[in-house]
Design a protein around this motif. Structure first.
Motif, mmCIF file in Angstrom:
data_model
loop_
_atom_site.group_PDB
_atom_site.id
_atom_site.type_symbol
_atom_site.label_atom_id
_atom_site.label_comp_id
_atom_site.label_asym_id
_atom_site.label_seq_id
_atom_site.Cartn_x
_atom_site.Cartn_y
_atom_site.Cartn_z
ATOM 1 N N GLY A 1 -24.201 -8.232 -0.215
ATOM 2 C CA GLY A 1 -23.254 -8.511 0.857
ATOM 3 C C GLY A 1 -21.811 -8.520 0.404
ATOM 4 N N ASP A 2 -21.565 -8.648 -0.902
ATOM 5 C CA ASP A 2 -20.203 -8.655 -1.431
ATOM 6 C C ASP A 2 -19.725 -7.270 -1.845
ATOM 7 N N LEU A 3 -20.568 -6.254 -1.695
ATOM 8 C CA LEU A 3 -20.216 -4.893 -2.109
ATOM 9 C C LEU A 3 -19.502 -4.152 -0.987
ATOM 10 N N THR A 4 -18.773 -3.120 -1.367
ATOM 11 C CA THR A 4 -18.160 -2.247 -0.376
ATOM 12 C C THR A 4 -19.243 -1.382 0.271
ATOM 13 N N PRO A 5 -18.962 -0.767 1.443
ATOM 14 C CA PRO A 5 -19.955 0.114 2.057
ATOM 15 C C PRO A 5 -20.414 1.237 1.127
ATOM 16 N N GLY A 6 -19.484 1.812 0.358
ATOM 17 C CA GLY A 6 -19.863 2.874 -0.561
ATOM 18 C C GLY A 6 -20.786 2.375 -1.658
ATOM 19 N N ASP B 1 -5.955 -6.872 -3.168
ATOM 20 C CA ASP B 1 -7.354 -6.544 -2.920
ATOM 21 C C ASP B 1 -8.105 -7.839 -2.604
ATOM 22 N N PRO B 2 -8.700 -7.979 -1.402
ATOM 23 C CA PRO B 2 -9.392 -9.232 -1.060
ATOM 24 C C PRO B 2 -10.521 -9.577 -2.025
ATOM 25 N N ALA B 3 -11.169 -8.562 -2.598
ATOM 26 C CA ALA B 3 -12.274 -8.818 -3.525
ATOM 27 C C ALA B 3 -11.782 -9.115 -4.929
ATOM 28 N N ASN B 4 -10.542 -8.757 -5.223
ATOM 29 C CA ASN B 4 -9.978 -8.972 -6.555
ATOM 30 C C ASN B 4 -8.481 -9.202 -6.408
ATOM 31 N N PRO B 5 -8.070 -10.440 -6.087
ATOM 32 C CA PRO B 5 -6.658 -10.728 -5.784
ATOM 33 C C PRO B 5 -5.692 -10.366 -6.899
ATOM 34 N N GLY B 6 -6.189 -10.179 -8.105
ATOM 35 C CA GLY B 6 -5.312 -9.782 -9.196
ATOM 36 C C GLY B 6 -4.934 -8.311 -9.154
ATOM 37 N N ARG B 7 -5.582 -7.560 -8.293
ATOM 38 C CA ARG B 7 -5.300 -6.129 -8.163
ATOM 39 C C ARG B 7 -4.630 -5.864 -6.827
ATOM 40 N N LEU B 8 -3.657 -4.970 -6.819
ATOM 41 C CA LEU B 8 -2.986 -4.611 -5.580
ATOM 42 C C LEU B 8 -3.721 -3.451 -4.925
ATOM 43 N N ALA B 9 -4.165 -3.677 -3.692
ATOM 44 C CA ALA B 9 -4.800 -2.597 -2.935
ATOM 45 C C ALA B 9 -3.748 -1.661 -2.357
ATOM 46 N N VAL B 10 -2.603 -2.226 -1.955
ATOM 47 C CA VAL B 10 -1.471 -1.452 -1.443
ATOM 48 C C VAL B 10 -0.245 -1.900 -2.220
ATOM 49 N N ASP B 11 0.470 -0.938 -2.808
ATOM 50 C CA ASP B 11 1.534 -1.277 -3.750
ATOM 51 C C ASP B 11 2.860 -0.657 -3.305
ATOM 52 N N GLY B 12 3.647 -1.429 -2.532
ATOM 53 C CA GLY B 12 4.979 -0.994 -2.156
ATOM 54 C C GLY B 12 5.002 0.214 -1.236
ATOM 55 N N LEU B 13 4.133 0.218 -0.235
ATOM 56 C CA LEU B 13 3.990 1.384 0.637
ATOM 57 C C LEU B 13 4.971 1.333 1.807
ATOM 58 N N SER B 14 5.630 2.461 2.051
ATOM 59 C CA SER B 14 6.494 2.622 3.216
ATOM 60 C C SER B 14 6.032 3.841 3.998
ATOM 61 N N LEU B 15 5.991 3.708 5.314
ATOM 62 C CA LEU B 15 5.649 4.849 6.160
ATOM 63 C C LEU B 15 6.101 4.567 7.583
ATOM 64 N N THR B 16 6.113 5.623 8.390
ATOM 65 C CA THR B 16 6.426 5.492 9.810
ATOM 66 C C THR B 16 5.409 6.278 10.619
ATOM 67 N N VAL B 17 5.142 5.827 11.842
ATOM 68 C CA VAL B 17 4.326 6.568 12.801
ATOM 69 C C VAL B 17 5.070 6.548 14.124
ATOM 70 N N ARG B 18 5.243 7.724 14.703
ATOM 71 C CA ARG B 18 6.024 7.846 15.925
ATOM 72 C C ARG B 18 5.130 7.949 17.159
ATOM 73 N N GLU B 19 5.729 7.699 18.278
ATOM 74 C CA GLU B 19 5.047 7.843 19.560
ATOM 75 C C GLU B 19 4.510 9.274 19.693
ATOM 76 N N GLY B 20 3.230 9.398 20.041
ATOM 77 C CA GLY B 20 2.619 10.712 20.222
ATOM 78 C C GLY B 20 2.237 11.410 18.941
ATOM 79 N N GLU B 21 2.335 10.729 17.805
ATOM 80 C CA GLU B 21 2.056 11.353 16.508
ATOM 81 C C GLU B 21 0.713 10.881 15.966
ATOM 82 N N ILE B 22 -0.028 11.792 15.330
ATOM 83 C CA ILE B 22 -1.269 11.456 14.631
ATOM 84 C C ILE B 22 -1.001 11.577 13.141
#
Length: 538
Positions: free
Chosen positions: A144-149, A271-292
């Motif tokens: 139960g503590d494993l990822t889906p993969g 990372d919720p399973a390993n708080p000492g590791r960063l799952a997301v590290d300084g990420l910047s992005l934008t998403v606009r209206e009508g954009e995929i």
């Protein structure tokens, strides 16, 4: 040297009927030693039902199963396994409250004496088989503590442990990344070289054709085509699965992006399973209206953690998340939903649906407040909205390929558990749309669905984007990543390493960039998450 390809397991004139609904009709199906037989078909075609019959989970209404040319009736899956027929299920059949080794040896424990389990031997064997799959997990970890993969790898390891003569694999790679698939394929080739017969059921057509020797196609419960895998391609398979040309698998789209809706600035998520590791590290992005916008990455890239942080399921350590300029960092899930940020989770069975509810009840659940008048729910308004959404998401009537085949799969009153995987995914997406989102977050929206349902899902998403919805979705499917999003962002270990516009890169370049060892030749702006060259936002 390939061993003789004698038929090991067969279905003969197999028909399966649930009440008055035919799921299989007069199917003849052969599995040969030392060969991989790929079985294709849309959701509802009867694939999983046929596999359950071959593995002793169910019995045919008419016809029979043969093992080594002799009629056989497996009284249970354990009986089939004892005779050499093992199955890796599409829906994981693991016990989450048990360890990896306990799952692998459940009801097959290694005895150290009349009343003693030899746990050290079990642990060593578990570690060895996981290592053969290049997965270095502690055998004592709870499933139960494993990822889906990782859970999928454990399911595969359990089947391999049985040393079966026939190995049935129902969507074995639905939660695996490209490197994990490569490892699995190496294992399968080794098994076939030793004479093991493999049935490989998959919605990933290119992937399955890569490993297959023989191809079989089901449509509407009937076997409609067989071929040598070396003589056919994806177009041939799709046309026989769906009775239509495969050119419209991904809808054409001319994107027109509007105002900036979602803005990330230097987002950091542990990372919720390993708080000492960063799952997301300084990420910047934008998403606009009508954009995929698509997010592609391998296991550990941080793509799922990113969406969960945006939805408020897990906290961010630092950085900004803005929806039309409104900061979201201090808001909970409910407030974010109220502002129009909604997540469709990657595990639809566990996190996306209430299995005991009907299709209509699941659809209206997130937007129920819109139907409340003076403390009462206006059922007529709810029914009308549900009916319109069912039409929009094209939930089809018919027999679920992964359920009991009963009920009207297209009706609001039908049990959501009776739907095929593809229709269940449409219901999860439809529920999110009924809450009128401004930004829709989708985690692997096509995981475990067939080619027809995948086309329906992305056609629906494209139509919603044309109405102004901003879409951010993750995928581990390279073809999807290249053909669906207007912009594709590539993550590796939580860092943005590449960005492309649709049609500007190749599968080979995408896979090369995604391991983080190289980066694109674009200059990605760390402040906006857009590039100044071919991959940039307009």
């Amino acid at each position: 040297m390939r061993l003789p390809t004698a038929t090991v397991l067969s279905a003969r004139d197999v028909t399966k009927v649930y009440e008055d609904a035919y799921v299989l009709r007069d199917v003849d199906f052969d599995v040969a030693a030392g060969r991989v037989t790929a079985l294709f078909g849309e959701n509802g075609a009867g694939k999983s039902t046929l596999m359950r019959i071959l593995s002793g989970i169910e019995h045919p209404t008419a016809g029979h199963v043969e093992l080594d040319g002799e009629p056989v009736r497996f009284v249970s899956p354990r009986d089939a396994a004892d005779r050499g027929v093992a199955i890796v299920h599409q829906g994981l059949s693991l016990c989450p409250n048990l360890s990896i080794q306990d799952n692998l040896f459940l009801a097959r424990e290694i005895r150290g004496g009349p009343w003693v389990i030899d746990r050290s031997s079990q642990r060593a064997t578990t570690a060895a088989i996981l290592h053969s799959l290049e997965e270095y997990l502690d055998p004592d970890l709870l499933v139960g503590d494993l990822t889906p993969g990782e859970q999928q790898i454990v399911e595969i390891a359990r089947a391999l442990l049985q040393e079966a003569r026939v190995l049935i694999m129902d969507e074995p790679t639905s939660a695996l990344t490209a490197p994990e698939v490569e490892v699995l394929f190496r294992v399968l080739k080794e098994l076939t070289s030793n004479g093991v017969a493999i049935v490989y059921v998959s919605t990933h057509l290119e992937e399955a054709l890569e490993i297959a020797d023989d191809v079989v196609v089901l449509r509407d419960g009937r076997l409609v085509a067989t071929a040598d895998a070396g003589n056919v391609g994806v177009r041939w398979v799709v046309e026989r699965m769906t009775d239509r040309d495969q050119g419209d698998r991904f809808p054409p789209r001319a994107a027109v992006a509007g105002e900036e809706l979602l803005t990330l600035r230097d987002l950091v998520v542990a990372d919720p399973a390993n708080p000492g590791r960063l799952a997301v590290d300084g990420l910047s992005l934008t998403v606009r209206e009508g954009e995929i916008v698509g997010i592609y990455g391998l296991t550990g890239s941080g793509r799922t953690e990113l969406l969960e942080a945006l939805a408020g399921l897990i906290p961010s350590q630092s950085g900004r998340v803005l929806l039309s300029g409104t900061p979201l960092e201090s808001l909970g899930i409910r407030d974010r939903v109220g502002l129009g940020m909604i997540l469709v989770p990657g595990n639809r069975r566990r996190d996306g649906l209430v299995q005991t509810m009907s299709v209509g009840e699941n659809l209206s659940l997130a937007g129920l407040g819109a139907f409340v008048r003076r403390l009462f729910i206006c059922r007529d308004r709810e029914r009308d909205a549900v009916r319109r959404m069912i039409d929009d998401i094209t939930v089809g009537a018919g027999d679920a390929d992964d359920a009991d085949g009963t009920g009207d799969a297209g009706g609001a009153e039908a049990s959501v558990a009776s739907l095929s995987g593809g229709d269940q995914q449409k219901v999860v997406i439809g529920r999110a749309l009924m809450a009128a989102p401004r930004v829709l977050l989708l985690d692997e929206p096509s995981r475990g669905v067939d080619v027809g349902a995948r086309t329906d899902i992305f056609t629906l998403i494209a139509a919603q984007a044309e109405r102004g919805l901003a879409v951010l979705f993750t995928t581990s499917d390279a073809e999807e990543a290249l053909r669906v999003p207007d912009r594709l962002l590539v993550l590796a270990r939580g860092v943005l390493v590449g960005e492309f516009r649709r049609g500007t890169t190749t599968r080979e370049e995408l896979l090369k960039v995604s391991d983080g060892s190289t980066s694109t030749d674009t200059d990605i702006d760390r402040n906006t998450g857009t590039s100044t060259d071919r991959g940039g936002a307009g």
